[in-house]
Design a protein around this motif. Structure first.
Motif, PDB file in Angstrom:
ATOM      1  N   ASN A 192      -5.049   5.648   0.259  1.00 41.98           N
ATOM      2  CA  ASN A 192      -4.154   4.496   0.190  1.00 41.98           C
ATOM      3  C   ASN A 192      -4.387   3.754  -1.116  1.00 41.98           C
ATOM      4  OD1 ASN A 192      -2.988   4.937   2.734  1.00 41.98           O
ATOM      5  ND2 ASN A 192      -4.624   3.809   3.766  1.00 41.98           N
ATOM      6  N   ASN A 244       0.695   5.701  -0.068  1.00 44.09           N
ATOM      7  CA  ASN A 244      -0.176   6.839   0.220  1.00 44.09           C
ATOM      8  C   ASN A 244       0.017   7.927  -0.827  1.00 44.09           C
ATOM      9  OD1 ASN A 244      -0.618   9.643   1.852  1.00 44.09           O
ATOM     10  ND2 ASN A 244      -1.981   8.036   2.607  1.00 44.09           N
ATOM     11  N   VAL A 297       0.854  -1.191   0.000  1.00 47.04           N
ATOM     12  CA  VAL A 297       0.000   0.000   0.000  1.00 47.04           C
ATOM     13  C   VAL A 297       0.888   1.239   0.000  1.00 47.04           C
ATOM     14  CG1 VAL A 297      -1.791   1.272   1.239  1.00 47.04           C
ATOM     15  CG2 VAL A 297      -1.810  -1.229   1.248  1.00 47.04           C
TER      16      VAL A 297
END
Length: 323
Positions: free
Chosen positions: A137, A83, A81
């Motif tokens: 995300n 950001n 993941v």
């Protein structure tokens, strides 16, 4: 009194006529080949027109909102993941009349998705302050490339993009130790295999091929004329909305022959000398033919991707084949 009856038996002789059709004349073969090329050219032109129309439609999309992403492009490992921050400004009040929701979406959901991509707009008190500024995300699902964009959903259910600005996201696989071991093993085995191929060459047959290069000429025309046209048209017809699949199929068509053809030639009892000669010629010719096709016919599909031609890898392969 009964008289004896004479029965005559007639034998019929069957005469079988066999009509042997002459083989097709070379002129008919040439006309058939030209017809196939014409059909391929028509399919290619049609695919190009479809691509141009799709590009014009996408350029007309957008409500005029100013959307910026930080970072401007993103690279995510598969299964991880990352950001990203999104800023939205320059929104007109008229755009919010029948607005139901605003979302951050991905063009290729199987490549990457966003966790909770719903956006809540708040009208700023100061005009210089953006309507929205928040973080999301991005989840990398599978290898590939996709674009994220801001989309509004109206109350009647219709969807519309708010800007032509997108966030390009590339999903790659994280390198592991086993990957390096596998790559090194393959390089070692292929090197040994190519050395054996070089030792098995028949110099007399190679000289004969050079004197009468009929086979290499046919292979060159099929490799760098028919295959690029066929792969380009087939990619547009089968994958009109997937640039990645089009690029992959087109690059397969313009790439030179590899060592696998030599392996199959040996396995099937073919002419190894001719196979290696054709592979060497196509590999060396790829230095000029690959850029020629990529920057002419392929420019319609590779303009949205950053490409690099592996000159060093092609050179290593050519040197290995010659040695």
């Amino acid at each position: 009194a009964e008289y004896p009856r004479v029965i005559a038996v007639a034998k019929t002789t069957t005469i079988e006529f066999r009509v042997q059709c002459p083989p097709p004349a070379p002129v008919l073969k040439l006309l058939l080949f030209i017809g196939l090329l014409v059909l391929q050219a028509i399919a290619t032109c049609k695919a190009t027109l479809i691509t141009d129309n799709d590009r014009q439609v996408k350029e007309q999309l957008g409500l005029g909102w100013a959307v910026t992403y930080d970072p401007a492009k993103l690279t995510v490992h598969m299964g991880t993941v990352q950001n990203v921050t999104v800023h939205i400004a320059s929104i007109n009040d008229a755009d919010l009349i029948d607005l139901q929701s605003v979302q951050l979406r991905s063009e290729q959901g199987h490549v990457a998705t966003v966790e909770n991509g719903t956006i809540v707009l708040l009208k700023p008190l100061v005009p210089t302050v953006p309507w929205f500024s928040g973080s999301f995300n991005i989840v990398g699902n599978f290898l590939g490339r996709t674009d994220f964009f801001i989309e509004v959903v109206h109350k009647n259910g219709t969807r519309e993009r708010v800007s032509k600005d997108t966030l390009p996201v590339t999903v790659i696989r994280q390198e592991r130790v086993i990957d390096h071991v596998f790559t090194g093993s393959v390089i070692l085995l292929i090197s040994i295999l190519y050395i054996n191929f070089g030792a098995a060459l028949d110099l007399g047959a190679l000289k004969q091929i050079i004197r009468r290069p009929i086979g290499p000429v046919i292979g060159f025309l099929c490799q760098f004329v028919f295959m690029p046209l066929f792969s380009y048209g087939l990619g547009h017809l089968l994958f009109p909305d997937s640039y990645e699949m089009q690029l992959g199929l087109f690059f397969t068509g313009v790439s030179p022959a590899g060592g696998a053809s030599n392996i199959w030639t040996v396995a099937l009892g073919g002419n190894l000398t001719l196979s290696i000669a054709m592979t060497t010629i196509s590999t060396l010719a790829a230095f000029g033919m690959m850029p020629l096709w990529i920057f002419t016919l392929g420019r319609t599909i590779f303009e949205r991707a950053k490409l690099g031609i592996p000159y060093s890898r092609i050179a290593y392969t050519a040197i290995g084949l010659v040695v």
